[in-house]
Design an enzyme around this catalytic site. Sequence first.
Site, PDB file in Angstrom:
ATOM      1  N   ASN A   8      -3.715  22.171  56.572  1.00 45.63           N
ATOM      2  CA  ASN A   8      -3.232  23.306  55.646  1.00 45.63           C
ATOM      3  C   ASN A   8      -3.260  22.717  54.259  1.00 45.63           C
ATOM      4  OD1 ASN A   8      -1.559  24.822  54.336  1.00 45.63           O
ATOM      5  ND2 ASN A   8       0.303  24.350  54.950  1.00 45.63           N
ATOM      6  N   LYS A  10      -2.796  24.020  51.426  1.00 45.99           N
ATOM      7  CA  LYS A  10      -1.538  24.467  50.652  1.00 45.99           C
ATOM      8  C   LYS A  10      -2.332  24.641  49.239  1.00 45.99           C
ATOM      9  CE  LYS A  10       1.909  21.983  52.713  1.00 45.99           C
ATOM     10  NZ  LYS A  10       3.277  21.699  52.811  1.00 45.99           N
ATOM     11  N   HIS A  86       5.196  29.890  57.611  1.00 50.17           N
ATOM     12  CA  HIS A  86       5.688  28.601  57.107  1.00 50.17           C
ATOM     13  C   HIS A  86       6.720  28.456  56.214  1.00 50.17           C
ATOM     14  CE1 HIS A  86       4.750  24.902  54.839  1.00 50.17           C
ATOM     15  NE2 HIS A  86       4.019  24.678  55.552  1.00 50.17           N
ATOM     16  N   GLU A  88       7.808  27.002  53.459  1.00 46.59           N
ATOM     17  CA  GLU A  88       7.468  27.412  52.218  1.00 46.59           C
ATOM     18  C   GLU A  88       7.702  28.720  51.802  1.00 46.59           C
ATOM     19  OE1 GLU A  88       3.968  24.980  51.512  1.00 46.59           O
ATOM     20  OE2 GLU A  88       5.234  23.015  51.560  1.00 46.59           O
ATOM     21  N   GLU A 156       7.711  22.283  62.837  1.00 44.01           N
ATOM     22  CA  GLU A 156       7.631  21.641  61.589  1.00 44.01           C
ATOM     23  C   GLU A 156       9.204  21.530  61.124  1.00 44.01           C
ATOM     24  OE1 GLU A 156       3.721  21.619  59.461  1.00 44.01           O
ATOM     25  OE2 GLU A 156       4.842  23.428  58.932  1.00 44.01           O
ATOM     26  N   GLY A 162       6.607  17.165  53.614  1.00 47.21           N
ATOM     27  CA  GLY A 162       6.233  16.491  52.159  1.00 47.21           C
ATOM     28  C   GLY A 162       7.241  15.575  51.779  1.00 47.21           C
ATOM     29  N   SER A 198       4.717  15.669  57.278  1.00 48.92           N
ATOM     30  CA  SER A 198       4.602  14.125  56.759  1.00 48.92           C
ATOM     31  C   SER A 198       3.756  13.430  57.745  1.00 48.92           C
ATOM     32  CB  SER A 198       5.918  13.739  56.402  1.00 48.92           C
ATOM     33  OG  SER A 198       6.436  13.934  55.402  1.00 48.92           O
ATOM     34  N   GLY A 219      -0.450  18.824  56.362  1.00 47.84           N
ATOM     35  CA  GLY A 219      -0.462  19.263  54.928  1.00 47.84           C
ATOM     36  C   GLY A 219      -1.253  18.146  53.872  1.00 47.84           C
TER      37      GLY A 219
HETATM   38  P1  PGA Z   1       3.118  17.656  54.879  1.00 47.69           P
HETATM   39  O1  PGA Z   1       3.230  19.392  55.115  1.00 47.69           O
HETATM   40  O2  PGA Z   1       2.048  17.294  55.911  1.00 47.69           O
HETATM   41  O3  PGA Z   1       2.416  17.657  53.504  1.00 47.69           O
HETATM   42  O4  PGA Z   1       4.322  17.178  54.984  1.00 47.69           O
HETATM   43  C1  PGA Z   1       2.875  19.798  56.536  1.00 47.69           C
HETATM   44  C2  PGA Z   1       3.046  21.519  56.182  1.00 47.69           C
HETATM   45  O5  PGA Z   1       3.701  21.807  55.241  1.00 47.69           O
HETATM   46  O6  PGA Z   1       2.276  22.130  56.961  1.00 47.69           O
END
Ligand code: PGA
Length: 236
Positions: A8, A10, A86, A88, A156, A162, A198, A219
């Site tokens: 991803n 992002k 997701h 976010e 998740e 993050g 993460s 991510g």
């Molecule tokens: P991250 O994000 O690996 O940066 O924690 C994962 C995600 O949001 O899919």
Amino acid sequence: MKKLVVFNHKMYLDFFDIKDYISSIKDNIRTDITTVICPSDIFIPFFVGKYDFKLGAQNLCSTFCTGEASALMLKSIGVKYVILGHSERREKLNESYSDINLKIKDALSNNIVPIVCVGETKEDRELKKTGEVILKQLKEYFRGVEVNTDIVIAYEPVWAIGSGVIPSNDDILEVINLIKNAIYRVHNINIRVLYGGSVNEVNVNDLERINELDGYLLGKVSSNPEKVLKLLNSVK
Ligand code: PGA
């Protein structure tokens, strides 16, 4: 079944990064596991067709709307997977259960595999509501959906995204079993469950001890060719 690893991107990469990114990964990506790359929509054309990974999108829009991309548009450029729900987007764009439900239906009717994110917030976890929250998400997201074995669920935890903090393997395993059993009970099929939040090139070695895990949703690490190739090499 082959492990599934979803990148991803992002909003991490820009136009100037993409060329180097593609040349670093294109000949080095493992082909014995399924890798899905989900760039920003504007960069999807750069990833089309030539490589040993599948193409994914980070979202789709179910209504006709300026600035968005539909399942049909994504399908027309070769997108095979789409990340939906997701956290976010749920948090910042107020995506509701029914929005996500519609998107899942839209993806399926266009032969795009939905990668559906579920997970609890820090508060849910402190209140020991992880299981309850995830079962509710599954129920609402898959309302009226004919669930097939292609559908992927990504666990998740919102607090792990993050943050550099991840749940213990035991906690992850408990949620994976909860999800797999819940889907099996209602739909009588086995689906794949990924972990996301993460994950990096170091902690993947611990996560690999969870046999029930079918792969990862990555991510930040997925935007760094060196780190992500190292990570992939640790996937069994
Ligand atoms: P991250 O994000 O690996 O940066 O924690 C994962 C995600 O949001 O899919």
